[in-house]
Design an enzyme around this catalytic site. Structure first.
Site, mmCIF file in Angstrom:
data_model
loop_
_atom_site.group_PDB
_atom_site.id
_atom_site.type_symbol
_atom_site.label_atom_id
_atom_site.label_comp_id
_atom_site.label_asym_id
_atom_site.label_seq_id
_atom_site.Cartn_x
_atom_site.Cartn_y
_atom_site.Cartn_z
ATOM 1 N N SER A 50 0.623 135.718 99.962
ATOM 2 C CA SER A 50 1.419 136.390 100.987
ATOM 3 C C SER A 50 0.609 136.731 102.227
ATOM 4 O O SER A 50 -0.594 136.945 102.166
ATOM 5 C CB SER A 50 2.041 137.665 100.422
ATOM 6 O OG SER A 50 1.055 138.673 100.351
ATOM 7 N N LYS A 51 1.332 136.755 103.310
ATOM 8 C CA LYS A 51 0.746 137.072 104.611
ATOM 9 C C LYS A 51 0.120 138.474 104.561
ATOM 10 O O LYS A 51 -0.967 138.702 105.073
ATOM 11 C CB LYS A 51 1.873 137.006 105.649
ATOM 12 C CG LYS A 51 1.518 137.551 106.990
ATOM 13 C CD LYS A 51 1.055 136.453 107.921
ATOM 14 C CE LYS A 51 0.653 137.093 109.248
ATOM 15 N NZ LYS A 51 -0.192 136.273 110.048
ATOM 16 N N ARG A 52 0.838 139.382 103.935
ATOM 17 C CA ARG A 52 0.373 140.768 103.897
ATOM 18 C C ARG A 52 -0.972 140.862 103.170
ATOM 19 O O ARG A 52 -1.888 141.523 103.624
ATOM 20 C CB ARG A 52 1.432 141.623 103.198
ATOM 21 C CG ARG A 52 1.252 143.113 103.339
ATOM 22 C CD ARG A 52 2.433 143.862 102.714
ATOM 23 N NE ARG A 52 2.732 143.405 101.352
ATOM 24 C CZ ARG A 52 2.015 143.726 100.288
ATOM 25 N NH1 ARG A 52 0.970 144.501 100.406
ATOM 26 N NH2 ARG A 52 2.342 143.261 99.095
ATOM 27 N N LYS A 53 -1.074 140.156 102.058
ATOM 28 C CA LYS A 53 -2.303 140.239 101.264
ATOM 29 C C LYS A 53 -3.381 139.282 101.743
ATOM 30 O O LYS A 53 -4.549 139.596 101.724
ATOM 31 C CB LYS A 53 -1.981 139.871 99.803
ATOM 32 C CG LYS A 53 -1.644 141.034 98.932
ATOM 33 C CD LYS A 53 -2.154 140.777 97.506
ATOM 34 C CE LYS A 53 -1.379 141.585 96.492
ATOM 35 N NZ LYS A 53 -0.457 140.737 95.733
ATOM 36 N N GLY A 55 -3.353 137.300 104.706
ATOM 37 C CA GLY A 55 -3.546 137.111 106.147
ATOM 38 C C GLY A 55 -3.219 135.721 106.639
ATOM 39 O O GLY A 55 -2.344 135.042 106.097
#
Ligand code: GLU
Length: 490
Positions: A244-247, A249
Site C-alpha cells: 500500500s501507498k500508505r505503508k 510509499g
C-alpha cells in the site's frame, strides 16, 4: 468466439497502483493477442475520493507503459442515470425491492448476519412488503433498492484462474443497488457498464472474486449473457502483507518508475511476469513476444511478491525490476540512449545544448560508457554526475582507501602523473593507457595505486568504467585539474 472485449476499470481514488497497472497490462495483452478491443473505464463514482489529478496519473501511466486503449476513457460517474434506470427496471420486474430500513437497522441486520453466518444471509422484512404498500410509503419515506437474491439458486462459475467456484443464493445478502440518496452502488454500475459495453472477459484483481456471484445474479436478472471471469493473484509486499501507498510509499505508484528512470518496455516486462509466466524460462520478453505468449492459463493462483528492501537504495524496488531495466538500458542504440538520458540530466540541471549539437559524439560515447553499470536512467545524474559537472560528491570510502591510505606516496606521484597526462597526444584511451603503463613500470609501482587514486580523484568513486575510458571521456583538462586538487588535499 465473438470479438474479445475487455476493460480496465480503475477507481481514481489513489495513484495508479502497480497492481492496477498489472491488471491493465493483462487485459491489454489479452485484447491484443485475440485482436480484441481494450476499453478504459474510469470508475469515478466515489466523487469525494476521486480527483482530476488521480485520473491524470492513470492516463499518463498507461500511456507511458504503451498500454493503449481502443475505447474510452469512459467515465462511470456520468452514467448514473443509466444505472438508475436498470435498477428501476429490476424493481418493476420484482427482482428488486424497496427497503425502508434506516442505516441503524441495516447495520443491526448486518451484525446479525455475521453472527448467524452458518445459517445463510439475513433478509429484512421489507423484502416481503406488499408492492402497493411499498409504493405508497415511498412517496414519503426514503428507501434503498435492494436486489431480491433468489435463495434457492446456486451460482456456479468457472473462473479462468481459480477454477470452479460456487455459492448458494441463500448465503448471499439482498445487496443494495441504489442507495437512499439515489446513488448507484458498485455492483449495479459495474454490471450495467460491462453488459452495455459488451465486455466478454472480465479480468481483474482477486479481491473481486467474492463479488462475482452477486454480479452473475445481476446479469441473469437483467437478461444479459454472463461474461467469462478471470481473477488475478494479488501483488503483495515482501512480508506478504498488502502493498500500500500508505505503508510503502512511492514504490507502489506506477509513475514513480517513469520518474525514477525505468524504460517502459522494461517495467512492462517486469509487471507482466508478476503472476504470469510464458510457460518456458524466458524472463526477458519484448512487447510483441508478450502479446504472442500471453495466455490466461499461464496465470498463477498464488499471489506474487513485490520484493524490495526498505531503506536500501540499491534495492529500493524489486531487484528483478532493476536488473531487467539495466538490461533494457544496455540494449538501447547510442542514439536512443542519448535521447532517454536527456530529461534526467535536464532535471538535475546538468544538461547542455552542446550535447546535441557540437559534442553529440562525445555525449553518446559517454552515455554508452556509463550505462554498463546503471540500474536506471537516473544514474546519469547520479553516478554519471562527474562527467557533467565538477560539483560531484566524493565517496568517503574511496577517498580513505584510494587516496588517504597512500597519502605519502601519492603526494608526489599524483602531480607528476598529472604532468605526464598534460603531454599525452592524442588524449584518447589507448594513448593514455600506454603512457600510464610506462609511468608505473618506470616507478616500479603496482598499477592499481595510481589508477585507483585517479579514479577517486576524478569520479569520487572506487569503481566504474575502465580508467582509460574515463580519462578520455572526462578529458585532459578536467582530469589533470581533479588529480592536482586531490593531491593538494592530501
Ligand atoms: N473499480 C474497481 C476497482 O478499482 C474495479 C472493478 C472491476 O474490475 O470489476 O477495484
Amino acid at each position: 468466439m465473438n470479438q474479445v472485449r475487455v476493460r480496465f476499470a480503475p477507481s481514481p481514488t489513489g495513484y495508479l497502483h502497480v497492481g492496477g497497472a498489472r491488471t491493465a497490462i493483462f487485459n491489454w495483452l489479452f485484447a491484443r493477442k485475440h485482436g480484441g478491443v481494450f476499453v478504459l473505464r474510469i470508475e469515478d463514482t466515489d466523487r469525494e475520493r476521486s480527483s482530476e489529478e488521480m485520473i491524470r496519473y492513470i492516463l499518463d501511466g498507461l500511456a507511458w507503459l504503451g498500454v493503449d486503449w481502443d475505447e474510452g476513457p469512459i467515465f462511470q460517474g456520468a452514467r448514473a442515470e443509466t444505472h438508475r434506470a436498470y435498477a428501476h427496471l429490476l424493481l418493476e420486474k420484482g427482482a428488486a425491492y424497496r427497503c425502508f430500513c434506516t442505516a441503524g437497522e441495516a447495520e443491526t441486520l448486518r451484525a446479525r448476519a455475521l453472527e448467524e453466518k452458518s445459517h445463510g444471509a439475513v433478509r429484512c422484512g421489507c423484502r416481503d412488503l406488499d408492492a402497493k404498500e411499498a409504493e405508497r410509503r415511498s412517496a414519503a419515506e426514503p428507501f434503498a433498492l435492494r436486489f431480491r437474491t433468489p435463495a434457492d439458486e446456486e451460482i456456479a462459475f468457472e473462473d479462468g484462474v481459480y477454477g470452479s467456484t460456487s455459492k448458494r443464493g441463500a448465503d448471499i445478502e439482498d445487496f443494495v443497488l441504489l442507495r437512499s440518496d439515489g446513488s448507484p452502488t458498485y455492483h449495479l454500475s459495474v454490471v450495467v457498464d460491462d453488459a452495455e459495453m459488451g465486455i466478454t472477459h472480465v479480468i481483474r484483481g482477486q479481491d473481486h472474486l467474492s463479488n462475482t456471484p452477486k454480479q452473475i445474479l445481476l446479469y441473469r436478472a437483467m437478461g444479459y449473457e454472463v461474461p467469462f471471469f478471470a481473477h488475478l493473484p494479488l501483488l503483495l509486499a515482501p512480508n506478504k502483507g498488502k502493498l500500500s501507498k500508505r505503508k510503502h510509499g512511492e514504490i507502489v505508484s506506477l509513475t514513480t518508475y517513469r520518474d525514477r528512470g525505468f524504460l517502459p518496455e522494461a517495467f512492462l516486462n517486469f509487471l507482466a511476469l508478476l503472476g504470469w509466466s510464458p510457460g518456458d524460462d524466458r524472463e526477458k520478453l519484448s512487447r510483441k513476444e508478450l502479446i504472442r505468449a500471453f495466455e490466461l492459463a499461464g496465470v498463477n493462483k498464488s499471489n506474487a511478491i513485490f520484493n524490495f528492501r526498505e531503506g536500501d537504495e540499491r534495492a529500493w524496488t524489486d531487484p528483478k525490476a532493476l536488473a531487467l531495466n539495466a538490461e533494457y538500458i544496455n540494449d538501447l542504440s547510442p542514439e536512443a540512449l542519448a535521447k532517454t538520458a536527456k530529461p534526467f540530466l535536464e532535471r538535475a540541471g546538468l544538461w547542455r545544448p552542446e550535447y546535441e549539437e557540437g559534442r553529440a559524439d562525445w555525449f553518446r560515447r559517454t552515455a554508452v560508457l556509463l550505462r554498463d553499470r546503471f540500474q536506471t536512467l537516473q544514474d546519469f545524474a547520479g553516478r554519471g554526475r562527474p562527467w557533467f559537472t565538477d560539483d560531484f560528491p566524493m565517496e568517503e570510502s574511496a577517498v580513505r582507501k584510494n587516496l588517504e591510505k597512500n597519502a605519502d606516496a601519492l603526494r608526489g606521484l599524483l602531480p607528476e602523473f598529472a604532468e605526464r597526462l598534460e603531454g599525452v597526444e592524442p588524449f584518447d584511451a589507448a594513448t593514455v593507457e600506454g603512457v600510464s603503463r610506462a609511468f608505473w613500470e618506470e616507478k616500479g609501482l603496482k598499477p592499481g595505486l595510481v589508477m585507483n587514486a585517479c579514479r577517486a580523484a576524478i569520479t569520487g568513486a572506487s569503481a566504474g568504467p575502465s580508467m582509460f575510458e574515463v580519462f578520455e571521456t572526462i578529458g585532459r583538462e578536467r582530469s589533470v585539474r581533479r588529480i592536482r586538487k586531490a593531491a593538494a588535499a592530501l
